[in-house]
Write a protein that holds these residues in place. Sequence first.
Motif, mmCIF file in Angstrom:
data_model
loop_
_atom_site.group_PDB
_atom_site.id
_atom_site.type_symbol
_atom_site.label_atom_id
_atom_site.label_comp_id
_atom_site.label_asym_id
_atom_site.label_seq_id
_atom_site.Cartn_x
_atom_site.Cartn_y
_atom_site.Cartn_z
ATOM 1 N N LEU A 78 -19.128 -6.520 16.034
ATOM 2 C CA LEU A 78 -18.745 -5.914 14.748
ATOM 3 C C LEU A 78 -18.175 -6.915 13.744
ATOM 4 O O LEU A 78 -17.940 -6.561 12.588
ATOM 5 N N HIS A 79 -17.913 -8.185 14.156
ATOM 6 C CA HIS A 79 -16.980 -9.023 13.400
ATOM 7 C C HIS A 79 -17.312 -9.157 11.920
ATOM 8 O O HIS A 79 -16.440 -9.182 11.090
ATOM 9 N N ASP A 80 -18.591 -9.246 11.563
ATOM 10 C CA ASP A 80 -18.951 -9.494 10.161
ATOM 11 C C ASP A 80 -19.304 -8.224 9.398
ATOM 12 O O ASP A 80 -19.950 -8.301 8.346
ATOM 13 N N LEU A 81 -18.873 -7.084 9.903
ATOM 14 C CA LEU A 81 -19.191 -5.802 9.269
ATOM 15 C C LEU A 81 -18.973 -5.819 7.758
ATOM 16 O O LEU A 81 -19.778 -5.301 6.988
ATOM 17 N N GLY A 82 -17.885 -6.451 7.318
ATOM 18 C CA GLY A 82 -17.533 -6.440 5.898
ATOM 19 C C GLY A 82 -18.513 -7.179 5.005
ATOM 20 O O GLY A 82 -18.482 -7.023 3.780
ATOM 21 N N LYS A 83 -19.420 -7.966 5.604
ATOM 22 C CA LYS A 83 -20.401 -8.676 4.753
ATOM 23 C C LYS A 83 -21.340 -7.700 4.050
ATOM 24 O O LYS A 83 -22.007 -8.069 3.094
ATOM 25 N N ILE A 84 -21.381 -6.472 4.519
ATOM 26 C CA ILE A 84 -22.194 -5.449 3.857
ATOM 27 C C ILE A 84 -21.739 -5.261 2.402
ATOM 28 O O ILE A 84 -22.528 -4.888 1.543
ATOM 29 N N THR A 107 -13.282 -12.010 1.088
ATOM 30 C CA THR A 107 -12.863 -10.596 1.105
ATOM 31 C C THR A 107 -13.522 -9.833 2.253
ATOM 32 O O THR A 107 -13.151 -8.689 2.518
ATOM 33 N N HIS A 108 -14.510 -10.455 2.971
ATOM 34 C CA HIS A 108 -15.277 -9.634 3.923
ATOM 35 C C HIS A 108 -14.458 -9.113 5.106
ATOM 36 O O HIS A 108 -14.723 -8.001 5.573
ATOM 37 N N PRO A 109 -13.422 -9.827 5.594
ATOM 38 C CA PRO A 109 -12.665 -9.218 6.701
ATOM 39 C C PRO A 109 -11.964 -7.911 6.291
ATOM 40 O O PRO A 109 -11.963 -6.939 7.050
ATOM 41 N N LEU A 131 -9.538 -10.499 11.577
ATOM 42 C CA LEU A 131 -8.839 -11.770 11.808
ATOM 43 C C LEU A 131 -9.716 -12.900 12.356
ATOM 44 O O LEU A 131 -9.192 -13.942 12.758
ATOM 45 N N HIS A 132 -11.056 -12.736 12.361
ATOM 46 C CA HIS A 132 -11.895 -13.767 13.000
ATOM 47 C C HIS A 132 -11.982 -15.063 12.196
ATOM 48 O O HIS A 132 -12.500 -16.058 12.699
ATOM 49 N N HIS A 133 -11.493 -15.071 10.951
ATOM 50 C CA HIS A 133 -11.465 -16.331 10.184
ATOM 51 C C HIS A 133 -10.069 -16.932 10.086
ATOM 52 O O HIS A 133 -9.840 -17.872 9.315
ATOM 53 N N GLU A 134 -9.119 -16.376 10.837
ATOM 54 C CA GLU A 134 -7.796 -17.020 10.921
ATOM 55 C C GLU A 134 -7.927 -18.227 11.850
ATOM 56 O O GLU A 134 -8.743 -18.219 12.778
ATOM 57 N N CYS A 160 -16.845 -18.624 18.748
ATOM 58 C CA CYS A 160 -18.270 -18.328 18.988
ATOM 59 C C CYS A 160 -19.038 -18.141 17.683
ATOM 60 O O CYS A 160 -20.204 -18.541 17.568
ATOM 61 N N ASP A 161 -18.377 -17.559 16.679
ATOM 62 C CA ASP A 161 -18.990 -17.378 15.363
ATOM 63 C C ASP A 161 -19.274 -18.736 14.726
ATOM 64 O O ASP A 161 -20.378 -18.992 14.221
ATOM 65 N N ALA A 162 -18.296 -19.638 14.778
ATOM 66 C CA ALA A 162 -18.475 -20.963 14.172
ATOM 67 C C ALA A 162 -19.569 -21.746 14.904
ATOM 68 O O ALA A 162 -20.411 -22.393 14.274
HETATM 69 FE FE FE2 Z 1 -17.095 -13.615 9.121
#
Ligand code: FE2
Length: 300
Positions: A78-84, A107-109, A131-134, A160-162
């Motif tokens: 789900l982590h990047d859900l906000g990119k929608i 702003t995506h998180p 919080l995945h970009h903290e 893992c995302d990076a």
């Molecule tokens: Fe992200």
Amino acid sequence: MNLLSLWQRARRKAPDLPDAQRADRLLFSLFLLAWAVEARDPYTGGHLWRVARLSRLLAETAGLAPQEVCRITIGAFLHDLGKIGIPDAVLGKKGKLDGDEYAVIKTHPEIGLRMLAGHPLAALAQDAVLLHHETPDGRGYPYGRRGDDIPLVARIVGICDAFDAMTSTRPYRTGMPVARAIEIIESELGRQFDARLGQLFVGLARHPELAHIVGHSDAGIPLERCAACGPIVVRPRSAKPGDTLYCPACHSEYTIASTSTGLLATGKRNTARALAASPDTDLIERVVGECLPGMDHCSV
Ligand SMILES: [Fe+2]
């Protein structure tokens, strides 16, 4: 309240569905929501699957309990859900973002957190989404949290995302070799990446299973190569020889070869069909199935 209590409460409202069936439909609906991002972003085919797979592997290697592994797999998917909620001009930009554009991406998180709100399983994914970009050095976003103030799930998904972003090919740049991405992670231990988990991940990079995740969009299914854009074409497990696939970036049309792996260019482009994304419900069902055993003990 744990999930079992939640389902029991839901069951009183809809007594005709067994608990297990309700649980897996709730999880399915959450993953379907995540797929909206995969459909919107032409450059990230298979990203959700890879980040979920890598995060599960890292969580298992860290010796976490099954319910934590389950929560981390869900958060990773789900982590990047906000990119929608990010405009196409920013989300699909080829090359470096300027300051204003980067402010929009950041702003995506919080967009993701708002989109999750109200889903019965939101609590399982919200730390990863928000919080995945903290980063441990406090230079991440949205809040600049430091070290252990960043929940474990977000530290795992962040690594893992990076790693997936570095090793994935985009139409405007080739993915980095695994060895180079690992060097970068090693050089950022304790700064961009959690030192202990990052070190574990570096060890995993020599693990044979990782080679089956990098450059793949599903277990055993590598990304197919577009002649112009590189290996970014997703081939669903259900696709058969002769079926048509499209490059999500340049919209070139291909058919699946009948005798070998690989694609045959038809020389046509079909933007309308290339943009007609649909969720891979087969893949989602399998990820749901992998998560269910750990869910009885997840607190929500
Ligand atoms: Fe992200």
